[in-house]
Design a protein around this motif. Sequence first.
Motif, mmCIF file in Angstrom:
data_model
loop_
_atom_site.group_PDB
_atom_site.id
_atom_site.type_symbol
_atom_site.label_atom_id
_atom_site.label_comp_id
_atom_site.label_asym_id
_atom_site.label_seq_id
_atom_site.Cartn_x
_atom_site.Cartn_y
_atom_site.Cartn_z
ATOM 1 N N LEU B 96 0.948 -1.136 0.023
ATOM 2 C CA LEU B 96 -0.039 0.059 -0.017
ATOM 3 C C LEU B 96 0.911 1.248 0.067
ATOM 4 O O LEU B 96 1.517 1.448 0.817
ATOM 5 C CB LEU B 96 -0.803 0.133 1.368
ATOM 6 N N GLU B 97 0.758 1.867 -1.247
ATOM 7 C CA GLU B 97 1.851 3.143 -1.197
ATOM 8 C C GLU B 97 1.055 4.351 -0.813
ATOM 9 O O GLU B 97 -0.077 4.340 -0.482
ATOM 10 C CB GLU B 97 2.498 3.015 -2.600
ATOM 11 N N TYR B 98 1.862 5.282 -1.053
ATOM 12 C CA TYR B 98 1.585 7.006 -0.770
ATOM 13 C C TYR B 98 1.264 7.828 -1.756
ATOM 14 O O TYR B 98 1.944 7.448 -2.720
ATOM 15 C CB TYR B 98 2.112 7.240 0.530
ATOM 16 N N LEU B 99 0.473 8.895 -1.737
ATOM 17 C CA LEU B 99 0.614 9.493 -2.978
ATOM 18 C C LEU B 99 1.978 10.307 -3.061
ATOM 19 O O LEU B 99 2.392 10.652 -4.107
ATOM 20 C CB LEU B 99 -0.528 10.589 -2.371
ATOM 21 N N ASP B 145 -9.767 6.439 -7.593
ATOM 22 C CA ASP B 145 -9.278 5.603 -6.563
ATOM 23 C C ASP B 145 -8.676 6.711 -5.657
ATOM 24 O O ASP B 145 -8.807 6.533 -4.171
ATOM 25 C CB ASP B 145 -8.101 4.762 -7.045
ATOM 26 N N VAL B 146 -8.144 7.875 -5.952
ATOM 27 C CA VAL B 146 -7.402 8.943 -5.169
ATOM 28 C C VAL B 146 -8.773 9.519 -4.611
ATOM 29 O O VAL B 146 -8.747 9.608 -3.278
ATOM 30 C CB VAL B 146 -6.734 10.095 -6.075
ATOM 31 N N ALA B 212 -1.708 5.748 3.638
ATOM 32 C CA ALA B 212 -1.826 4.727 2.746
ATOM 33 C C ALA B 212 -3.027 4.632 1.842
ATOM 34 O O ALA B 212 -4.017 4.643 2.152
ATOM 35 C CB ALA B 212 -1.626 3.550 3.471
ATOM 36 N N ILE B 213 -2.552 4.339 0.379
ATOM 37 C CA ILE B 213 -3.818 4.173 -0.485
ATOM 38 C C ILE B 213 -4.238 2.821 -0.646
ATOM 39 O O ILE B 213 -3.514 1.861 -1.058
ATOM 40 C CB ILE B 213 -3.182 4.813 -1.810
ATOM 41 N N GLY B 228 -2.782 -3.636 -3.689
ATOM 42 C CA GLY B 228 -1.915 -2.573 -3.537
ATOM 43 C C GLY B 228 -1.333 -2.106 -5.095
ATOM 44 O O GLY B 228 -1.360 -2.656 -5.939
ATOM 45 N N THR B 229 -0.561 -1.158 -4.888
ATOM 46 C CA THR B 229 0.278 -0.706 -5.980
ATOM 47 C C THR B 229 1.661 -0.842 -6.117
ATOM 48 O O THR B 229 2.317 -0.681 -6.827
ATOM 49 C CB THR B 229 0.160 0.832 -6.258
#
Lengths: 350, 554
Positions: B96-99, B145-146, B212-213, B228-229
């Motif tokens: 799970l990454e971040y912007l 998604d964002v 976390a996205i 996740g990305t």
Amino acid sequence: MGLFILRRSGVMILTALCLTFIVFFLTNLFPNLEKLAKTQGNFRMSDEAVISWLSKEGYMQPLPVKYGQWLGVLPGWTLQGDDGVTGRCIKGAVTADEAEQAKRFCGILQGDWGYSTVFKDEVSGIISTRLGLTGKLMFWVLVLMVPSALLVGVLAGMREGSVTDRALSTFSIITTATPEYVSGVVFIAVFASSAVGLKWFKGTATSAMESANFENFFLPVLTIALYGMGYIARMTRASMTEVMTAQYIRTARLKGVKFSNIVMKHALRNALIAPFTVIMLQFPWLLNGVVIVETLFNYKGFGWVLVQAASNNDIELLLAVSVVSVIVVLVTQLISDIGYVYLNPRIRIS
Amino acid sequence: MTHPTIDRKPVHWAAKMHAQEFHDGKLSRREFLTRATALGVSSAAAYGMIGLAMPTPASAQAASGGTLRVQMGVRPLKDPRTYDWSEMGNQSRGTLEYLVEYNNDGSIRGMLLDSWEINDDATQYTLNIRPGITWNNGDPFTAEDVARNIAGWCDKSMEGNSMVGRFSTIVDDATGQALDGSIEVVDDLTVRLNLPTSDISLIAGMTDYPAAIVHSSYQTDDFTQNVGTGPYLLETLEVGVKCILVRNPDHAWWGNEVYGEPKVDRIEYIDFGTDPSAWMAALESDEVDMLHETVGEFIDVLDDLGYVKSEVVTMASVVVRPNQLAEVDGMKPYADKRVRKALQMAVDNAVCLELGYGDRGKPAENHHVGYIHPEYAELPPQVVDPAAAKALMEEAGMMDFEHELMSIDDDWRKNTTDAVAAQLRDAGFKVKRTVLPGSTFWNDWTKYPFSSTNWNHRPLGVQIHALAYKSGEAWNEFGWENPEFDALLADALKLADADKRREVMAKMEALIQEEGVTIQPYWRSLYRHMREGVENADQHIAFEHHHYKWGVLS
């Protein structure tokens, strides 16, 4: 004999029931439940929110009912909520139809040990993994401890008052008088750290959980073994000296039997009766007494689970730990009683 | 990078102003970088604006592959918005990454966001999503998604959601959700945030570990299954024991082209409890390659043993605070300002730093804003006067009250709290110290009547105030509710210009000091030790682990 085992098993079940009920009662005291609600839900919950969370999770039922559900003699609770039916035997929220399909009883009688709130995992899985790890530790402790303790005890006891006796007795007393948290720290400092620089062994046993070898597993094993060894050796010595002064030993000596033969053939079997009980008594102690050593060497076994469960008020995990402990204690006692009969023909179980 | 901004738009006026301030000596390099990059200037251009070359990262020699074992507490995961430990963020960060990503030089760079623009009065944010990103199940990563994640951050009904505090500007108090029209999907790769009032801290808020996205299928039953990305997958999660991340071979990570391919194949987090001596034993026994954090006396010991040290100066701190709402024996001892002031006046912060953290840091001023924060305003030094403190306590009639001062059982937090307790006793107060084990301390950390808590670094001073000092916030452990302060904070959050913000901040700082909200003794440097051969795994200013940068030589 069969009756004796049956009676013992009955006592065991009764003890387990009493003990788990006490644990159940203590962990279900309201302050403990409140703590549980705040760890699981949200640490800033208001008192009303705590009550609503607890009722939602089934903790607000009367104590005997909850205990009955845990045992599996009463049907598990269900609750109609906004997003479906929740319940003791249901995972998450489901529809009413699915709830009908679910099991009605789910307690330990049905083999369902519950869910650990700390580890977020099935209790049965946690207990079996951790018990297995402690079992491995215990096995190697016994392999090291029992033979060396008996050897030391017999050597010391066969000639009471000799230099060997004095030296070995001193050694036994020192080891058994040094608690694990002292000897463990000393061993780590001397054999594992850069402070002394020997670095023969590793100061932690974490990797021993997966692949134990001499380097990473010897220090924890030695720490526990030494403590128990002194105790068993002292018992063996006492028993041996008593046997060595018995009349049949004197007779054998007068008849000119070799000293080694006297010890091996005539004295040893009689001298081992008392240590046998002591060794069996070590099992329950090993199971929970290893808490310190497991923490010190970061070996995540049964003792570690006990500490985690107790400090986080993980009710179902704590109950499972107590059940396992009761069984281990009483089974080893049973074995020791039966073993006694075989070792000592003078004792009969009626 | 040839263009000065990451989105090829003209440089924000405030960034140019900050460059001038840097040349005038009003700003430090780090402060300038934080502000300019937060305004959408690329890192290289930001360095260029102040006449410096961007430092090139140490050239990595480590070959691809290998396993890196890291000592770190392994915590149970939950919804990222409710994360209360940076460790949790590290456990899930591989997937799970971040912007955006905050770096040690104070700059913020885009991760899932390619760039962003903020209008002049900070009421409109345009977020440009990096093209070509896919989730590891093959779905494309889009503006929807964002938008969905940001809406989730604004959900007040979610218990323990700390992102609400960071995004409170666009939260509707009536519905407890994001304001209508505040999150606008412009096209597939653009999201616009329309703020009712100015707020400068949203981008900085996105760097924090609860941001976390997550994918729309996110669930909390089995964390190893979450989509996740990121370039890694969570393979094993055994709470309190270990957590293993492995490279995801079936997923084309967006960062391969942008920031380079991740090197390490496997990252193992191993839990060694809360005792730092166990961490040291783990490193010495070669059970781990790197520590999450080195603390206290172990910093010197590990230096002497020849391990590689990584140090970062931060605005991370510890507060030893009374809770004004806490009841002890039927009364609220710390509701009285005189009691709090007396406690504060009796304690010399420099002594706490020396005894508690071996002088590895700088003394702080009891208001939780420090010299690295752009809006820091210098106030007259605090007075330490045990005699006056005693007089004040007598006036409040609380000399006979026994203060129970709680702390976690560890090295530096315990020592710092001990130092505070000793100084309070010197002033004549009755103090009882209670040390709680790490496994139980956090159950109730905001509620203890008088206790110590560690606080991580945050890029802006107003962020900390919005999180912990504003009335009714989830992490307001002081039980402090002050409408005047709340109003000042709301003003400060509108001021994109740090100089103007500083004027308001001076009042806020003074108010926190004046009210005796907390003893906040020092800013600490953070350390981490690792064995030779671990590369690019420096201690991060906010304890983040950027796995894709790491390398390991066997």
